[in-house]
Structure formats: structure tokens, C-alpha cells
Design a protein around this motif. Structure first.
Motif, PDB file in Angstrom:
ATOM      1  N   PRO A   1       0.651  -1.463  -0.252  1.00  0.00           N
ATOM      2  CA  PRO A   1      -0.286   0.215  -0.771  1.00  0.00           C
ATOM      3  C   PRO A   1       0.850   1.264   0.465  1.00  0.00           C
ATOM      4  O   PRO A   1       0.549   2.550  -0.240  1.00  0.00           O
ATOM      5  N   THR A   2       1.577   1.370  -0.167  1.00  0.00           N
ATOM      6  CA  THR A   2       2.774   2.550   0.118  1.00  0.00           C
ATOM      7  C   THR A   2       3.775   2.838  -1.001  1.00  0.00           C
ATOM      8  O   THR A   2       4.269   0.874  -1.024  1.00  0.00           O
ATOM      9  N   PRO A   3       4.169   3.404  -1.655  1.00  0.00           N
ATOM     10  CA  PRO A   3       5.470   3.144  -2.948  1.00  0.00           C
ATOM     11  C   PRO A   3       7.045   3.183  -1.936  1.00  0.00           C
ATOM     12  O   PRO A   3       6.862   3.108  -1.000  1.00  0.00           O
ATOM     13  N   PRO A   4       8.000   2.212  -2.607  1.00  0.00           N
ATOM     14  CA  PRO A   4       8.735   1.768  -2.020  1.00  0.00           C
ATOM     15  C   PRO A   4      10.021   2.843  -2.270  1.00  0.00           C
ATOM     16  O   PRO A   4       9.706   3.551  -3.300  1.00  0.00           O
ATOM     17  N   LEU A   5      10.529   2.358  -1.712  1.00  0.00           N
ATOM     18  CA  LEU A   5      12.400   3.156  -2.306  1.00  0.00           C
ATOM     19  C   LEU A   5      13.449   2.683  -2.341  1.00  0.00           C
ATOM     20  O   LEU A   5      13.272   1.166  -2.016  1.00  0.00           O
ATOM     21  N   PRO A   6      14.112   3.255  -2.980  1.00  0.00           N
ATOM     22  CA  PRO A   6      15.642   1.900  -4.071  1.00  0.00           C
ATOM     23  C   PRO A   6      16.614   1.714  -2.248  1.00  0.00           C
ATOM     24  O   PRO A   6      16.834   0.453  -2.536  1.00  0.00           O
ATOM     25  N   ILE A   7      15.990   2.620  -0.958  1.00  0.00           N
ATOM     26  CA  ILE A   7      16.733   1.178  -0.422  1.00  0.00           C
ATOM     27  C   ILE A   7      16.006   0.626   0.940  1.00  0.00           C
ATOM     28  O   ILE A   7      16.686  -0.053   1.835  1.00  0.00           O
ATOM     29  N   ASP A   8      15.161   0.228   0.253  1.00  0.00           N
ATOM     30  CA  ASP A   8      13.720  -0.730   0.964  1.00  0.00           C
ATOM     31  C   ASP A   8      14.295  -1.921   0.912  1.00  0.00           C
ATOM     32  O   ASP A   8      14.979  -2.832  -0.375  1.00  0.00           O
ATOM     33  N   ASN A   9      13.960  -3.141   2.537  1.00  0.00           N
ATOM     34  CA  ASN A   9      14.603  -4.786   1.896  1.00  0.00           C
ATOM     35  C   ASN A   9      15.820  -4.383   1.344  1.00  0.00           C
ATOM     36  O   ASN A   9      16.257  -5.309   0.320  1.00  0.00           O
ATOM     37  N   ILE A  10      16.927  -3.957   2.227  1.00  0.00           N
ATOM     38  CA  ILE A  10      18.992  -3.808   1.992  1.00  0.00           C
ATOM     39  C   ILE A  10      18.838  -5.280   2.620  1.00  0.00           C
ATOM     40  O   ILE A  10      19.566  -6.376   2.210  1.00  0.00           O
ATOM     41  N   GLY A  11      18.385  -5.951   4.088  1.00  0.00           N
ATOM     42  CA  GLY A  11      18.717  -6.988   4.105  1.00  0.00           C
ATOM     43  C   GLY A  11      19.897  -6.730   5.474  1.00  0.00           C
ATOM     44  O   GLY A  11      20.181  -8.075   6.044  1.00  0.00           O
ATOM     45  N   LEU A  12      20.077  -5.985   5.656  1.00  0.00           N
ATOM     46  CA  LEU A  12      21.306  -5.796   5.823  1.00  0.00           C
ATOM     47  C   LEU A  12      20.708  -5.380   7.619  1.00  0.00           C
ATOM     48  O   LEU A  12      20.058  -4.659   7.779  1.00  0.00           O
ATOM     49  N   ASP A  13      21.391  -5.284   8.815  1.00  0.00           N
ATOM     50  CA  ASP A  13      20.380  -4.767   9.853  1.00  0.00           C
ATOM     51  C   ASP A  13      21.438  -3.448  10.803  1.00  0.00           C
ATOM     52  O   ASP A  13      22.605  -3.567  11.251  1.00  0.00           O
ATOM     53  N   PRO A  14      20.493  -3.012  10.777  1.00  0.00           N
ATOM     54  CA  PRO A  14      20.846  -1.390  11.001  1.00  0.00           C
ATOM     55  C   PRO A  14      21.186  -1.228  12.216  1.00  0.00           C
ATOM     56  O   PRO A  14      21.742   0.274  13.149  1.00  0.00           O
ATOM     57  N   ARG A  15      21.348  -2.095  12.875  1.00  0.00           N
ATOM     58  CA  ARG A  15      21.338  -1.824  14.654  1.00  0.00           C
ATOM     59  C   ARG A  15      22.850  -1.039  15.369  1.00  0.00           C
ATOM     60  O   ARG A  15      22.896  -2.124  15.139  1.00  0.00           O
ATOM     61  N   THR A  16      22.852  -0.230  16.319  1.00  0.00           N
ATOM     62  CA  THR A  16      23.390  -0.383  16.993  1.00  0.00           C
ATOM     63  C   THR A  16      23.864  -1.847  18.002  1.00  0.00           C
ATOM     64  O   THR A  16      23.561  -2.655  17.824  1.00  0.00           O
ATOM     65  N   LEU A  17      25.417  -1.993  19.177  1.00  0.00           N
ATOM     66  CA  LEU A  17      25.789  -2.573  19.504  1.00  0.00           C
ATOM     67  C   LEU A  17      24.273  -2.568  20.743  1.00  0.00           C
ATOM     68  O   LEU A  17      23.790  -3.056  21.234  1.00  0.00           O
ATOM     69  N   ARG A  18      24.152  -1.099  20.924  1.00  0.00           N
ATOM     70  CA  ARG A  18      23.287  -0.820  22.892  1.00  0.00           C
ATOM     71  C   ARG A  18      22.150  -1.583  21.909  1.00  0.00           C
ATOM     72  O   ARG A  18      21.116  -1.679  22.829  1.00  0.00           O
ATOM     73  N   GLN A  19      21.159  -1.701  20.824  1.00  0.00           N
ATOM     74  CA  GLN A  19      20.658  -2.036  20.055  1.00  0.00           C
ATOM     75  C   GLN A  19      20.396  -3.263  20.527  1.00  0.00           C
ATOM     76  O   GLN A  19      19.292  -3.895  20.613  1.00  0.00           O
ATOM     77  N   ARG A  20      21.606  -4.056  19.719  1.00  0.00           N
ATOM     78  CA  ARG A  20      20.942  -5.150  20.087  1.00  0.00           C
ATOM     79  C   ARG A  20      21.307  -5.790  21.254  1.00  0.00           C
ATOM     80  O   ARG A  20      20.701  -7.173  21.411  1.00  0.00           O
ATOM     81  N   ARG A  21      22.091  -5.213  22.326  1.00  0.00           N
ATOM     82  CA  ARG A  21      22.213  -5.644  23.276  1.00  0.00           C
ATOM     83  C   ARG A  21      21.052  -5.690  24.080  1.00  0.00           C
ATOM     84  O   ARG A  21      20.138  -6.731  24.435  1.00  0.00           O
ATOM     85  N   ASP A  22      19.964  -4.158  23.981  1.00  0.00           N
ATOM     86  CA  ASP A  22      18.724  -4.644  24.687  1.00  0.00           C
ATOM     87  C   ASP A  22      17.536  -5.303  23.508  1.00  0.00           C
ATOM     88  O   ASP A  22      16.961  -5.914  24.418  1.00  0.00           O
ATOM     89  N   ASP A  23      17.657  -6.431  22.640  1.00  0.00           N
ATOM     90  CA  ASP A  23      16.891  -7.003  22.045  1.00  0.00           C
ATOM     91  C   ASP A  23      17.608  -7.902  22.509  1.00  0.00           C
ATOM     92  O   ASP A  23      16.745  -8.827  22.677  1.00  0.00           O
ATOM     93  N   PHE A  24      19.000  -8.574  22.435  1.00  0.00           N
ATOM     94  CA  PHE A  24      18.964  -9.034  23.314  1.00  0.00           C
ATOM     95  C   PHE A  24      18.440 -10.008  24.534  1.00  0.00           C
ATOM     96  O   PHE A  24      17.595 -11.019  24.963  1.00  0.00           O
ATOM     97  N   HIS A  25      17.996  -8.842  25.571  1.00  0.00           N
ATOM     98  CA  HIS A  25      17.355  -9.123  26.234  1.00  0.00           C
ATOM     99  C   HIS A  25      16.279  -8.830  26.571  1.00  0.00           C
ATOM    100  O   HIS A  25      15.497  -8.707  27.428  1.00  0.00           O
TER     101      HIS A  25
END
Length: 414
Positions: free
Chosen positions: A126-150
Motif C-alpha cells: 500500500p506504500t510506494p517503495p524506496l531504493p533502499i528498502d529490503n536491503i537485508g542488513l541489520d542497521p542496529r547499533t551494539l546497544r540496540q542489539r544488546r537491548d533486543d537480546f534481553h
């Protein structure tokens, strides 16, 4: 000195540690059972009586006979809240779920209950696409990954996704290919209108063009720092015939739609309107072992069979393809091939699956011609022919909707 005897030690122990009294000892076998306590009853208070209008006020008019008029009924408000449009259930899916389970083996190859339904509603995002969508990389920082791990809720969601993936049999898609050659839906008879058409998502991957050859001949780099490119950059501003495949079997199915031998009219349009009409190929593979086999052995042959411009429109996608994208595009069988007709705004105007049936190739050519006329015609000034086609499409849509409703009512009454 003589040691005390065991009898003496026992007597000294009884004096130092006297036993408890008989009445203080409890034998659980002799304790009388208590009767079960009845559950406590909570009295629910009755609602207060509604205030009624009393006709005993002095300012109330009376009738000639002296009797007061009947009380006026106060307006009552509905107890049910108004329906929230955002809380309505989503519309039913336009696709039939693939057969699964042990009973699917007993079904025949051409079972009428498994016939692919016609595609009657637009598909896509339902939304128009962008050229950087669905790249497949994880843009999270180390702090965000640690918070998601807990985060326990995140682990539960990931566990549910893994369980759903494991529950799907590995050979289910291959087994379902015997039902109507894996066809998921029948292509629509006409294009979806631009006002209601949905968008084609962005696929991010590498192209067949080498970096040096692309920079020297075309003047473009292969995406962001040579990592890859998005399909949205290629689709914008042009009428595109997009094919989505995942194996050689799917490629053969796609050739029944766009092959030069079976559809020469489409290739004539590609040559006549070069620069406006193009063909875009997407080859996606999420298995890393098959990906390296494809990259080492198949890529050289694919380069030799295509020009430099065609190599820039052939995408090898490895990451970023999820179940949401598959369901939005109607890719319910990963082993089949799919063809989409996309306009210059990345809207899906037509779609086909598996092997082309009678009349589907002709509808594809007619759709390309119509999109070419729309692309050459300014948005503000439409030709009478285009207006007449839009009016006919709207009338047919209303007629088909009324006929479908009447069939549903007749089925419910029967």
C-alpha cells in the motif's frame, strides 16, 4: 573411670531433651476432616433505576379534563459504541492457501477444488517503495542489539517465526507443482486502474554487469559502493515487464509468457518503444549454498546471453525477501514463476503465474500497449479513447461486483 552404659546415656538424653506432651502431637490419620467451605457468594448490585420524568411540576400544562399528559419518553443512547473503521477485520485474501497435510497426497492432479482462482483485486504494497528498502542488513547499533537480546517478547516472536518455518515441509512446494503446474492465480482480463493499483516492492541485489564495464559503458555504478542496486531505480519512469524466478523450472514457466518464440508481439513492442518499455528479471535465492553455486556456474552463462543493458536489468537477490513480500505479490509457491506488468510509478497493473494459459499472453501485450499510451499522454489531458476505456472498466467492475453479490445471496438462500 568407667564409661557410662548405653542405658545410662539413654536416660541422660531423656532428661536433657524431654519428649513433647501427648496432646501436642498430631497424627494426620486421626485428624477429622473439615467440611468443605462453600464458595463465597458475591452479590452483584443491581443498576440504579433510570430517572423518569415526573409530571408533577407546577409549570406542567394540563389537559381540559384535569389529567396530566402522558410522560415524555427521553431519548436513549445506544449502549454499543460506534464502529471504528480501523478495527474492522481485514478483507479476505485474494489467493487460496496451498494444499498441505497428509490428505493432499490423495488429491488428483486436476482436482477442480484446487483450480486457481482469477485475480480480481490489486496486489502489492500500500506504500510506494524506496531504493533502499529490503536491503537485508541489520542497521542496529551494539546497544540496540544488546537491548533486543534481553527483550523476552522479541525472543518469543522469533521463536514463533522459527516454529512456523520448521513446520513447513521442505518438499511441499515441489509436491504442489503437480496441481495445475503450480498455478496460484489466473491473470486478470484487464489492467488494474491506476487509482486502485498497489506498488511493487523494492528488491535489492547485484546485477550481472561488472563494475568496470558498467562504469565505462553505461556510466553507472552497481548500487551503493558497488554492493548492489534497487529495482525501484530501474522501474521508475518506464513500463516494465518484471519476471520473478527462483530456479530453472520457474524460468521455463516465465518463458511461456515473455519468450521470443511464443510471444513475438511483446518483443516487437520492446524494440519499437526502446527506452520506454523494458524487461526486468529478478532471480532470488535465499540459500547461501545455492547462491554460491549460481554465482560461480550460472552467472557467466547469463552474461553471455544478454547485452550490457539487459545485464543491468537482471538482479540476483539474496537477502531482504520475507514472507510479507511473498504474500503481497501472490508468491505462495516458491518454485513457480511469476510475471508482473509495472507502470512508471512502480504500480502493479497486471500479474500472471506459472505457465501461461490461453489468452494470457494476449492480455499481457494489450496491457503493455495501453500503458504505453498512458505514458505518452499527459496526465492532465486524456484522450476520449482513454476516457471511454476507463468508463467501460468502471462499469464492468460494478457489474461484476453486483453479480458476485447476487451469487452470494443466492447461495446463502439455498
Amino acid at each position: 573411670m568407667k564409661a557410662p552404659s548405653p542405658l545410662c546415656l539413654r536416660a541422660l538424653r531423656s532428661l536433657a531433651f524431654p519428649p513433647p506432651l501427648r496432646q501436642q502431637q498430631r497424627c494426620y490419620a486421626t485428624v477429622p476432616e473439615q467440611p468443605p467451605t462453600p464458595p463465597r457468594a458475591f452479590k452483584i448490585p443491581s443498576p440504579p433505576p433510570e430517572p423518569q420524568w415526573s409530571p408533577t411540576t407546577p409549570s406542567q400544562p394540563t389537559s381540559p379534563t384535569g389529567t396530566p399528559p402522558p410522560p415524555i419518553a427521553l431519548p436513549t443512547h445506544p449502549t454499543t459504541p460506534p464502529t471504528d473503521p480501523t478495527s474492522r477485520p481485514p478483507p479476505p485474501s485474494a489467493f487460496r492457501p496451498p494444499p498441505s497435510g497428509p490428505n493432499s497426497r490423495k488429491l488428483s492432479t486436476n482436482d477442480p477444488s484446487l483450480a486457481p482462482p482469477p485475480l480480481t483485486r490489486p496486489i502489492g504494497f500500500p506504500t510506494p517503495p524506496l531504493p533502499i528498502d529490503n536491503i537485508g542488513l541489520d542497521p542496529r547499533t551494539l546497544r540496540q542489539r544488546r537491548d533486543d537480546f534481553h527483550d523476552y517478547d522479541r525472543h518469543l516472536a522469533k521463536r514463533a517465526a522459527i516454529t512456523k518455518q520448521i513446520a513447513k515441509p521442505y518438499f511441499r512446494d515441489w509436491s504442489n507443482m503437480r496441481f495445475h503446474q503450480g498455478k496460484v492465480f489466473v491473470a486478470p482480463t484487464r489492467l488494474f486502474r491506476r487509482e486502485v493499483a498497489l506498488w511493487f516492492p523494492n528488491f535489492f541485489g547485484r546485477t550481472l554487469v561488472k563494475k568496470r564495464g558498467l562504469e565505462r559503458r553505461v556510466g553507472l555504478r552497481d548500487g551503493y559502493g558497488g554492493f548492489g542496486r534497487g529495482t525501484t531505480e530501474v522501474l521508475r519512469g518506464r513500463v516494465s515487464v518484471v519476471s520473478l524466478v527462483g530456479n530453472a523450472w520457474a524460468q521455463r514457466q516465465v518463458e511461456t509468457f515473455v519468450g521470443g518464440g511464443v510471444n513475438p508481439e511483446l518483443h516487437a513492442l520492446l524494440e519499437e518503444h526502446r527506452g520506454l518499455v523494458q524487461r526486468v528479471e529478478i532471480n532470488w535465492e535465499t540459500n547461501w549454498l545455492k547462491w554460491w553455486i549460481l554465482k560461480i556456474f550460472a552467472v557467466p552463462n547469463l552474461r553471455r546471453s544478454r547485452t550490457v543493458e539487459e545485464q543491468g536489468r537482471y538482479f540476483l537477490v539474496k537477502r531482504g525477501v520475507n514472507d510479507i513480500m511473498k504474500e503481497a505479490l501472490g508468491v505462495l509457491n516458491d518454485k513457480g514463476g511469476y510475471v508482473y506488468l509495472v507502470d512508471g510509478e512502480c504500480r502493479i497493473r497486471w500479474a500472471g503465474s506459472a505457465e501461461a494459459e490461453e489468452g494470457e499472453r494476449k492480455r499481457l501485450v494489450e496491457g503493455v500497449k495501453k500503458l504505453v499510451r498512458e505514458a505518452k499522454m499527459p496526465r492532465d489531458s486524456e484522450s476520449p479513447e482513454l476516457k471511454r476505456e476507463k468508463l467501460e472498466a468502471a462499469v464492468l467492475e460494478v457489474v461484476e461486483g453486483d453479480s458476485e453479490k447476487s451469487r452470494m445471496v443466492a447461495g446463502a438462500g439455498g
